[in-house]
Scaffold this motif. Structure first.
Motif, short mmCIF file in Angstrom:
data_model
loop_
_atom_site.label_atom_id
_atom_site.label_comp_id
_atom_site.label_asym_id
_atom_site.label_seq_id
_atom_site.Cartn_x
_atom_site.Cartn_y
_atom_site.Cartn_z
N CYS A 188 38.25 36.60 40.46
CA CYS A 188 38.49 38.07 40.85
C CYS A 188 37.15 38.44 41.43
CB CYS A 188 38.90 38.80 39.54
SG CYS A 188 39.23 40.60 39.84
N VAL A 189 37.25 39.20 42.45
CA VAL A 189 35.80 39.55 43.04
C VAL A 189 36.01 41.04 43.30
CG1 VAL A 189 34.77 39.08 45.09
CG2 VAL A 189 35.73 37.06 44.01
N VAL A 190 35.05 41.59 43.36
CA VAL A 190 35.09 43.11 43.63
C VAL A 190 33.87 43.28 44.62
CG1 VAL A 190 33.24 43.80 41.76
CG2 VAL A 190 34.82 45.46 42.82
N SER A 191 33.96 44.37 45.55
CA SER A 191 33.13 44.67 46.61
C SER A 191 33.36 46.04 46.72
CB SER A 191 33.56 44.11 48.09
OG SER A 191 32.75 44.42 49.00
N ASP A 192 31.87 46.76 46.69
CA ASP A 192 32.14 48.29 47.37
C ASP A 192 30.95 48.51 48.23
OD1 ASP A 192 30.68 49.17 43.91
OD2 ASP A 192 29.64 49.00 45.89
N ARG A 193 31.19 49.73 48.87
CA ARG A 193 30.15 50.25 50.06
C ARG A 193 28.54 50.02 49.52
NH1 ARG A 193 28.84 55.54 49.96
NH2 ARG A 193 30.35 57.07 48.78
N ARG A 194 28.54 50.35 48.22
CA ARG A 194 27.28 50.44 47.86
C ARG A 194 26.52 49.19 47.59
NH1 ARG A 194 24.01 54.18 44.66
NH2 ARG A 194 21.89 53.04 44.40
N GLY A 195 27.42 48.13 47.61
CA GLY A 195 27.06 46.71 47.31
C GLY A 195 26.59 46.19 48.70
N TYR A 196 27.16 47.04 49.64
CA TYR A 196 26.93 46.67 51.25
C TYR A 196 27.71 45.14 51.42
CZ TYR A 196 25.04 45.94 55.69
OH TYR A 196 25.03 45.83 56.99
N GLN A 197 26.85 44.42 51.52
CA GLN A 197 27.16 42.90 51.97
C GLN A 197 27.50 42.31 50.80
OE1 GLN A 197 26.22 41.12 55.57
NE2 GLN A 197 24.24 42.37 55.89
N LYS A 198 27.15 42.41 49.63
CA LYS A 198 27.21 41.67 48.67
C LYS A 198 28.67 41.86 47.82
CE LYS A 198 22.37 41.12 47.32
NZ LYS A 198 21.36 41.35 46.38
N VAL A 199 29.35 40.74 47.49
CA VAL A 199 30.24 40.88 46.15
C VAL A 199 29.99 40.23 45.03
CG1 VAL A 199 31.90 40.61 48.34
CG2 VAL A 199 31.28 38.55 46.95
N THR A 200 30.93 40.57 43.97
CA THR A 200 30.36 40.22 42.70
C THR A 200 31.78 39.44 42.22
OG1 THR A 200 29.14 42.25 42.07
CG2 THR A 200 30.05 41.12 40.43
N PHE A 201 31.40 38.09 41.89
CA PHE A 201 32.46 37.28 41.20
C PHE A 201 32.59 37.35 39.67
CE2 PHE A 201 33.41 34.50 44.88
CZ PHE A 201 32.63 34.88 45.69
N GLY A 202 33.98 37.47 39.40
CA GLY A 202 33.99 37.03 37.91
C GLY A 202 33.70 35.53 37.36
N THR A 203 33.71 35.51 36.24
CA THR A 203 33.25 34.15 35.73
C THR A 203 34.53 33.06 35.76
OG1 THR A 203 33.86 34.81 33.69
CG2 THR A 203 31.76 34.88 34.08
N GLY A 204 35.73 33.60 36.14
CA GLY A 204 36.76 32.56 36.62
C GLY A 204 37.70 32.45 35.46
N THR A 205 38.79 32.06 35.81
CA THR A 205 39.89 31.77 34.76
C THR A 205 40.33 30.37 35.26
OG1 THR A 205 40.35 34.18 34.22
CG2 THR A 205 42.02 32.15 33.66
N LYS A 206 40.62 29.44 34.46
CA LYS A 206 41.30 28.41 34.65
C LYS A 206 42.57 28.16 33.97
CE LYS A 206 40.61 23.20 34.18
NZ LYS A 206 39.88 21.99 33.74
N LEU A 207 43.54 27.93 35.21
CA LEU A 207 45.01 28.11 34.73
C LEU A 207 45.52 26.63 34.46
CD1 LEU A 207 47.57 29.58 34.41
CD2 LEU A 207 47.99 29.44 36.99
N GLN A 208 45.81 26.53 33.47
CA GLN A 208 46.51 25.32 33.16
C GLN A 208 48.14 25.30 33.34
OE1 GLN A 208 45.81 23.60 29.46
NE2 GLN A 208 46.51 21.38 29.94
N VAL A 209 48.79 24.65 34.01
CA VAL A 209 50.17 24.42 33.79
C VAL A 209 50.94 23.40 33.13
CG1 VAL A 209 52.30 24.89 35.20
CG2 VAL A 209 50.23 25.91 35.99
N ILE A 210 51.75 23.60 32.27
CA ILE A 210 52.13 22.32 31.42
C ILE A 210 53.63 21.92 31.86
CG2 ILE A 210 52.60 21.72 28.90
CD1 ILE A 210 50.65 23.67 28.18
N PRO A 211 53.80 20.79 32.28
CA PRO A 211 55.22 20.41 32.64
C PRO A 211 56.36 20.76 31.57
CG PRO A 211 53.94 18.65 32.55
CD PRO A 211 52.75 19.65 32.25
#
Lengths: 117, 114
Positions: free
Chosen positions: B91-114
């Protein structure tokens, strides 16, 4: 649309070698390109932001002389890891954005796996 | 300052069941929000984006996300998981105050079990 090509995908080289990674926007002109480094099982760490025709803006803690960035055209940015050492081994990812608007998404290359022996 | 929190580092679902990946953000300005997917040893692919238009955003591969300002959330959902959905999601957020930069979340690993 919005395809970003990154080459090479994998590099294995000896310590002390300099390595150049290319990032190209194939179907759009990118005023801004970004270089990230990703450690295993972690999120992306922004290294630097480059705008076409100007010097890159490096994040705190990133050595400018170590990681040389050139953004000579609206479709090409390069990252050169100079005199690479084993601690520089990592996954490097570039991204490109059409313009400076914060609401435009970044489009990512497929990354370069750099391994320094 | 902008920030984003992905509440789960790992989510496991059975194939064919719904997917919910949670994301909360913080921004002093009207943010833009993005979800990206990363398969092993690959770059990030844009799934969808929210940029102050409709609050329910539909993306690729059957994913959608709803922007809820009152809850400062932007959770990613999919009605039925497929094996090919197994990947890391950011998940990534960006706003005009941050101008060029975005901020990334730490990530979620999705596992799909058959």
């Amino acid at each position: 649309g919005a395809v970003v090509s990154q080459h090479p995908s994998r590099v294995i080289c000896k310590s002390g070698t300099s390595v150049k990674i290319e990032c190209r926007s194939l179907d759009f002109q990118a005023t801004t390109m970004f270089w990230y480094r990703q450690f295993p099982k972690q999120s992306l760490m922004l290294m630097a932001t480059s705008n076409e025709g100007s010097k890159a803006t490096y994040e705190q803690g990133v050595e400018k002389d170590k990681f040389l960035i050139n953004h000579a055209s609206l479709t090409l940015s390069t990252l050169t890891v100079t005199s690479a050492h084993p601690e520089d081994s990592s996954f490097y990812i570039c991204s490109a954005r059409l313009d400076g608007n914060y609401n435009q998404p970044q489009h990512f290359g497929d990354g370069t796996r750099l391994s320094i022996l | 300052a902008q920030s984003v929190t992905q509440l789960d580092s790992h989510v496991s679902v059975s194939e064919g069941t719904p997917v919910l990946l949670r994301c909360n953000y913080s921004s002093s300005y009207s943010p833009s929000l993005f979800w990206y997917v990363q398969h092993p040893n690959k770059g990030l692919q844009l799934l969808l984006k929210y940029t102050s238009a409709a609050t329910l955003v539909k993306g690729i591969n059957g994913f959608e996300a709803e922007f809820k300002k009152s809850e400062t959330s932007f959770h990613l959902t999919k009605p039925s998981a497929h094996m090919s959905d197994a990947a890391e999601y950011f998940c990534v957020v960006s706003d005009r105050r941050g101008y060029q930069k975005v901020t990334f979340g730490t990530g979620t690993k999705l596992q799909v079990i058959p």
